[in-house]
Each structure stands twice: as structure tokens, then as C-alpha cells.
Design a protein around this motif. Structure first.
Motif, mmCIF file in Angstrom:
data_model
loop_
_atom_site.group_PDB
_atom_site.id
_atom_site.type_symbol
_atom_site.label_atom_id
_atom_site.label_comp_id
_atom_site.label_asym_id
_atom_site.label_seq_id
_atom_site.Cartn_x
_atom_site.Cartn_y
_atom_site.Cartn_z
ATOM 1 N N GLY A 1 -72.589 -20.088 -0.305
ATOM 2 C CA GLY A 1 -71.379 -20.248 0.493
ATOM 3 C C GLY A 1 -71.609 -20.301 1.986
ATOM 4 N N MET B 1 -65.398 -22.114 -0.585
ATOM 5 C CA MET B 1 -65.439 -22.841 0.691
ATOM 6 C C MET B 1 -66.706 -22.450 1.446
ATOM 7 N N THR B 2 -67.467 -23.435 1.876
ATOM 8 C CA THR B 2 -68.727 -23.172 2.576
ATOM 9 C C THR B 2 -68.477 -22.810 4.027
ATOM 10 N N ASP C 1 -67.754 -22.877 11.683
ATOM 11 C CA ASP C 1 -66.898 -21.722 11.415
ATOM 12 C C ASP C 1 -67.369 -20.495 12.188
#
Length: 217
Positions: A27, A1-2, A50
Motif C-alpha cells: 500500500g 488505496m496506494t 500523499d
């Protein structure tokens, strides 16, 4: 998951350098750049990265206020913020941590530490580098104007044991190995510490440990 990252710094060359370093890591992808705090907040709210990597000193809206708007106690769905600064004894760092930052770095920290900080923040953790953060937390603990808050419930002996390595910058895996307990048990004790200390993350747990004299440099 990046891991999607927003980078905010008012210096073009610093912002570009941080972006190049992060984009080169597997990533991790820088999805936005901002030259000031106001733009950073606008982009962060729209893109929901994120991790937000914010310079602490920016024009218009500085890193502390931007952190408060993105990760403060009144934010319903806070974002992960890591503050980056030039000075390891910057008087604003304490304010940034109180505003909700999960950690901070020096601008000369290097690619490895920068990557670790972003990865830690993205996974709900916080990088607390002993060589930097410990000294800062201790300094601000000594100059704090008000006494530290008492825990909502007394800490158990095992929670006290977990508290120390958390404040020293150990990862969950390192704590598990050091105390000979499982990773899930470490996470359970961390959750209990956050609840009892009314802390939102590991940084606030570490701050409380320094403010109460449990950790000394």
C-alpha cells in the motif's frame, strides 16, 4: 488505496534505504526521490504525493524551508510532510513543526515506525512517538521565547481529557478505548481542539499542551 510518497535526502545511501523500506510495504509506493529541498519542492508540486518525507538538513533549500513551501500556513493546498533527522534534539525540528510538518522521525526509527508515520500523515494524522517527540516538545517548550497563545475559546473538560493522550502520541482508536467514547466523538473533539487552538494538526496540539505545562516529562 496506494499511498504515494516523495523521499528527499542529500545522502544517496539514506535516500535509497528509505525508498527500499517504503516500497516493500503493502500500500505504499515511492513515486519520486530528491537530493535537496529545492528539487523536493519542485517534484512535490508537480506530482502531488500523499506524503513528503524530508530530511531536515539538505543543501540549497533545507527541510524547514521546503516544509514551509509545501505545508506552511500560507500554502493554499498544503501537502503532508514528515521530517526525518539524525539527532533527537535537533534544534531545527521545532522550526520544521512550526513550518507545518505533521511529525518527524529519527533515521534509525526502523521500518515499522517509518511506515506508521507515512500512513498516519497520509490519513491526515501525525505520528507523535512518545519516546522521541515528547522529550523534544518538552525541551522546546522550556526554551520558547514567547508565551503560548490562549485558546480562541475555553476548552471543555472532555476536550482537556482528549488533549492529553493526543500529546502523548495515542491514536484515535487508543483514545476512544481509553476514554470509553466512540471514534467519531474523538474526531469531533480533535476538530474542536484544532479550531480553538488554531492548530493545523496533532503536532501543533501537542506542542501547545507542552508549552502550557499540561504535559511534563
Amino acid at each position: 488505496m496506494t499511498i504515494r510518497v516523495l523521499v528527499a535526502d542529500d545522502q544517496d545511501i539514506v535516500r535509497a534505504g528509505l525508498t527500499i523500506i517504503l516500497d516493500a510495504q503493502p500500500g505504499i509506493e515511492v513515486v519520486a526521490q530528491a537530493a535537496d529541498g529545492r528539487e523536493a519542492v519542485r517534484l512535490a508540486r508537480r506530482l502531488r504525493p500523499d506524503v513528503c518525507l524530508l530530511d531536515i538538513r539538505m543543501p540549497d533549500v533545507d527541510g524547514i524551508e521546503a516544509t514551509r513551501q509545501l505545508a506552511g500556513p500560507d500554502v493554499e493546498d498544503p501537502l503532508a510532510v514528515v521530517v526525518i533527522t539524525t539527532f533527537d534534539l535537533d534544534e531545527y525540528v521545532h522550526g520544521a513543526l512550526k513550518a507545518g510538518a505533521r511529525g518527524f522521525l529519527l533515521k534509525d526509527a526502523g521500518p515499522a515506525l517509518l511506515t506508521q508515520a507515512v500512513q498516519a500523515a497520509a490519513h491526515g494524522d501525525a505520528l507523535i512517538a512518545p519516546s522521541i517527540t515528547a522529550r523534544l516538545l518538552a525541551t522546546f517548550a522550556q526554551t520558547a521565547g514567547s508565551p503560548p497563545a490562549q485558546p480562541l475559546e475555553p476548552l471543555t473538560s472532555r476536550e482537556e481529557e482528549v488533549l492529553i493522550p493526543v500529546a502523548q502520541g495515542r491514536t484515535n482508536s487508543e483514545i476512544a478505548d481509553e476514554l470509553h467514547i466512540s471514534l467519531s466523538t474523538v474526531k469531533t473533539h480533535l476538530a474542536a481542539l484544532m479550531r480553538k487552538l488554531d492548530a493545523r494538526n496533532r503536532v501543533e496540539i501537542a506542542m501547545w499542551a507542552y508549552e502550557t505545562g499540561r504535559i511534563k516529562t
